[in-house]
Design an enzyme around this catalytic site. Structure first.
Site, PDB file in Angstrom:
ATOM      1  N   HIS A 115      -1.841  -8.397  -6.776  1.00 43.27           N
ATOM      2  CA  HIS A 115      -0.493  -8.476  -7.343  1.00 43.27           C
ATOM      3  C   HIS A 115      -0.260  -9.814  -8.032  1.00 43.27           C
ATOM      4  CE1 HIS A 115       0.092 -10.694  -3.552  1.00 43.27           C
ATOM      5  NE2 HIS A 115       1.175 -11.221  -4.077  1.00 43.27           N
ATOM      6  N   GLN A 167       3.325 -11.999 -10.105  1.00 44.65           N
ATOM      7  CA  GLN A 167       4.771 -12.136  -9.980  1.00 44.65           C
ATOM      8  C   GLN A 167       5.392 -12.398 -11.346  1.00 44.65           C
ATOM      9  OE1 GLN A 167       6.245 -14.377  -6.510  1.00 44.65           O
ATOM     10  NE2 GLN A 167       4.133 -14.982  -6.118  1.00 44.65           N
ATOM     11  N   HIS A 220      -5.782  -1.372  -2.084  1.00 41.88           N
ATOM     12  CA  HIS A 220      -5.634  -2.655  -1.386  1.00 41.88           C
ATOM     13  C   HIS A 220      -6.807  -3.605  -1.659  1.00 41.88           C
ATOM     14  CE1 HIS A 220      -3.885  -5.128   1.841  1.00 41.88           C
ATOM     15  NE2 HIS A 220      -5.119  -5.383   2.211  1.00 41.88           N
ATOM     16  N   CYS A 233       0.839  -1.198   0.000  1.00 43.27           N
ATOM     17  CA  CYS A 233       0.000   0.000   0.000  1.00 43.27           C
ATOM     18  C   CYS A 233       0.878   1.254   0.000  1.00 43.27           C
ATOM     19  CB  CYS A 233      -0.902   0.020   1.234  1.00 43.27           C
ATOM     20  SG  CYS A 233      -2.436  -0.916   1.028  1.00 43.27           S
TER      21      CYS A 233
HETATM   22 ZN   LIG Z   1      -2.224  -3.109   0.369  1.00 38.25          ZN
END
Ligand SMILES: [Zn+2]
Ligand SMILES: [Zn+2]
Ligand SMILES: [Zn+2]
Length: 322
Positions: free
Chosen positions: A141, A143, A88, A33
């Site tokens: 997210h 990778q 988030h 964040c």
């Molecule tokens: Zn976050």
């Protein structure tokens, strides 16, 4: 940290003993964040070096001596985290097109950058999503691993595609599979101008979905801007569809299969994306057990045609129109 050769399976294993000391992160303090001090205070998408990488541009010397059979090598390469958005509680499926384009550009540019590195032979863009997959940070997210070798699964696909090409007058294995799926229709999930998503006849997981570009391209570096936009909308459509399936964010593993970046020519390979959700029902997981793990022989407890119809029924005909 090092690579160790498995001469029985003829594959490398990334050994990183230090990772067992990886701290459990407090849930109240997300490092991804803005304001965490670990990432910029303002970003749209961000490439964050993995804090606990398996592969590094300057890896340490191996912890044990090399052996001619039980080979040990330094773990060259790179492991990065891709932050999809600063929010988030956001999701890749909700990103506006201009934001999704930035994510696509980050993936493509990093793939290009890794292509220029001598120690990197394969780039895997992937995502682990959801706590049942073992994800400790819920912030959206994915990778990217840049390996100094071609990992076993793409290596096997490349071999199959090469053999099919050689024995079928330079015909692509993946183009042929796509033609068969489009003709059969019953396993197609959705189609768009440049892509098609289907649940393979040979799926290992009940809700496994593969996305193929209609055009024979080897990596996302080959996409036109129009294909890039259509690709991002397709990824978003697939995630929306999964989240609508049981009414919660469906956990999954997902990876892009692209041509290697080892300097070789792979005209017979065909870029695609594979999604592997572990659920077989809202409250049931398909675990890999003896036959899958010891035998390497998958069992699928469901009919791919029925599961494809179930997924299709969750499409929103207006919002998900290709
Ligand atoms: Zn976050
Ligand atoms: Zn093809
Ligand atoms: Zn594949």
């Amino acid at each position: 940290m090092e690579l160790r050769w498995n001469p029985v399976m003829e594959t490398w294993v990334m050994v990183s003993a230090a990772r067992q000391h990886r701290p459990f992160l407090p849930k109240t303090n997300c490092p991804f964040c803005p304001g965490s001090g670990k990432v910029p205070d303002h970003y749209d998408v961000f490439l964050y070096p993995n804090d606990w990488p398996h592969l590094m541009p300057n890896p340490p010397e191996p912890t044990i001596p090399d052996d001619e059979l039980l080979r040990v090598e330094r773990a060259f390469g790179q492991c990065d985290v891709v932050l999809y958005c600063p929010d988030h509680n956001g999701s890749i499926k909700d990103l506006p097109l201009d934001h999704a384009r930035k994510l696509f550009a980050l993936w493509r540019d990093h793939y290009r950058a890794m292509r220029r590195r001598d120690d990197v032979k394969y780039v895997l863009i992937f995502e682990n999503k959801g706590d049942i997959i073992g994800v400790t940070i819920p912030h959206p997210h994915g990778q990217i691993y840049a390996y100094p070798y071609i990992p076993a699964r793409p290596a096997r696909e490349i071999e199959s595609a090469r053999r099919y090409w050689d024995s079928h007058d330079r015909t692509c294995l993946f183009c042929t599979i796509l033609q068969k799926e489009l003709a059969f229709q019953r396993r197609i999930i959705w189609t768009s101008k440049h892509f098609a998503a289907f649940l393979p006849s040979y799926a290992d997981y009940p809700y496994e979905v593969h996305i193929y570009p209609r055009r024979h391209v080897q990596s996302l570096d080959d996409f036109t801007p129009d294909e890039g936009d259509d690709f991002m909308r397709g990824i978003q459509r697939q995630v929306r569809l999964y989240d609508r399936l049981f009414g919660f964010e469906l956990p999954f593993m997902m990876g892009f299969h692209q041509e290697p970046v080892d300097g070789g020519e792979y005209p017979y390979y065909h870029f695609h994306v594979e999604f592997y959700p572990l659920h077989r029902a809202p409250d049931r997981i398909k675990y890999n057990a003896g036959t899958e793990t010891a035998g390497g022989a998958f069992t699928n407890p469901s009919s791919p045609e029925e599961k494809a119809a179930e997924l299709r029924s969750k499409l929103d005909r207006t919002a998900d129109n290709g």
